[in-house]
Design an enzyme around this catalytic site. Sequence first.
Site, PDB file in Angstrom:
ATOM      1  N   LYS A 212      67.203  29.665  32.446  1.00 50.07           N
ATOM      2  CA  LYS A 212      67.279  28.335  33.060  1.00 50.07           C
ATOM      3  C   LYS A 212      66.682  28.464  34.460  1.00 50.07           C
ATOM      4  O   LYS A 212      67.301  29.014  35.370  1.00 50.07           O
ATOM      5  CB  LYS A 212      68.718  27.823  33.137  1.00 50.07           C
ATOM      6  CG  LYS A 212      68.810  26.384  33.628  1.00 50.07           C
ATOM      7  CD  LYS A 212      70.246  25.908  33.689  1.00 50.07           C
ATOM      8  CE  LYS A 212      70.278  24.410  33.967  1.00 50.07           C
ATOM      9  NZ  LYS A 212      69.563  24.025  35.206  1.00 50.07           N
ATOM     10  N   GLU A 261      59.310  23.264  32.373  1.00 50.07           N
ATOM     11  CA  GLU A 261      59.611  23.268  33.803  1.00 50.07           C
ATOM     12  C   GLU A 261      58.414  23.844  34.543  1.00 50.07           C
ATOM     13  O   GLU A 261      57.564  24.539  33.962  1.00 50.07           O
ATOM     14  CB  GLU A 261      60.844  24.135  34.093  1.00 50.07           C
ATOM     15  CG  GLU A 261      62.103  23.664  33.426  1.00 50.07           C
ATOM     16  CD  GLU A 261      63.240  23.447  34.408  1.00 50.07           C
ATOM     17  OE1 GLU A 261      63.019  23.624  35.626  1.00 50.07           O
ATOM     18  OE2 GLU A 261      64.327  23.088  33.958  1.00 50.07           O
TER      19      GLU A 261
END
EC number: 6.5.1.1
Length: 507
Positions: A212, A261
């Site tokens: 993450k 991302e």
Amino acid sequence: MRLADVIETSRAVGSTPGRKAKIAAVAELIRTAGPDEIHPVVGWLSGEPRQGRIGIGWRTLAAARPEPADQTSLSVGDVDAALTGLTTISGSGSTARRRDALVSLLGAATADEQDFLVRLITGELRQGALEGVATDAIALASDVPQTVVRRAVMLSGDLGATARAAMIDGADALEAFRLTVGRPIRPMLASPGESMAAAHAQLGPDLVVEHKLDGARIQVHRDGDDVTIVTRTLRDITSSVPELVELVRALPCTLVVLDGETLALNDSGRPRPFQETMSRFGSAEGELLLRPYFFDCLHLDGVDLLDEPLERRIAALDAVAGEHRIPAIIRPSAEQAQAHFEAAIDAGHEGAMAKALDSVYAAGRRGKSWLKIKPEHTLDLVVLAAEWGYGRRTGWLSNLHLGARDPDGGPPIMVGKTFKGLTDELLRWQTEEFPRHERDRDQHTVFLHPEIVVEIELDGVQTSSRYPGGVALRFARVLRYRPDKTAADADTIDSVRELRAGGPASS
């Protein structure tokens, strides 16, 4: 339909505690609206004008606000046309012409209508808290299943357009909605996970565990040489990230939609501060280069993959952008999953994601098939106010009032205060930025429109009668501001209450 009717429903929804009653009130308004009124009415209730962001600030509106009208006369059509007109004003003399148009619109509005219009135009109503209520109200008003409506909202990215299609043509019209390369869709979000061990036990062995990253969410669309890149709020940043555009054009495909991302790295390969990544979204200039890390493929060369299991979507991602895939491990043991989580932390990232390999792609937080695990409790909260500091902080806006999102459409619910974690740089930024969002002030405090999101780290939550939500943050401290998020992305009061019971927080 009158603007006053919309305001009356908006007020009723805000003062009604039950979710079912809110849904019923919005559904009745939708049923009453004419075909050309449905789109703007539904958009206004969730804070999204049909025209998108109008681009007019508080100071301009304050300067253009005349004495209110004595009686209501504005229709939905009048206001919708006026907002369209405001978006078309440009060129020489546009400032004066825009002010004249605002004076004309606001001059025909009563005091209540002026307040509503000002909040709508400036984005204060754009909290997203009513979106779930409005989505269910569309289903109720049109007699279309909720799942069909939610999917159509995801694919269209437009609540008002979905409502109009549902009311005029029903389920068949919504089921005809398809993913269109070049038209952003609303992103799928993860639910909080307690720990990697708990996530592994909950999802079972058929899962993927990913880093993450401490970056910014992006969605990438490519149709030939045409590339569009948007943020998690669907804001178009294509012109600001030419290095990402160039990279996507070089992928071995013609049509593709990727989710991922992006972040900037330092010379040692570790992530730079989040604010440095976000600074690139406003300008293509600067020495920092952004690097993408993709974790999902939603469309590839004519094949929609939304309804395919994540395992197949990952295979498509590997085929087209494998070298840019986020660090991940498929079907790890519990020990391997924990090691991957720890490796992410050691690399300077936020934590890890655990995802079920059979999960399909659905906007928002639907179920628990995607879980995010972080080493500390954090919450994304809305800044409601800031108090003037004293002592060394005299002259700076310091102590923050923090609110959690009401999932049923009410204003944010205060859950605590903090000044811990505020560096001198953040204090200076707050003191300069917060007055731009001011709605009121007294001798000690500047009260803000609920627009700014801040990430808060905390030790937990305790029961408290001091705040309206019945809970208060324990040892809260500021980690960073989240310019990539709106109040619609803030954590709900339910997420805060889960921490009181020992459950996880969201971020």
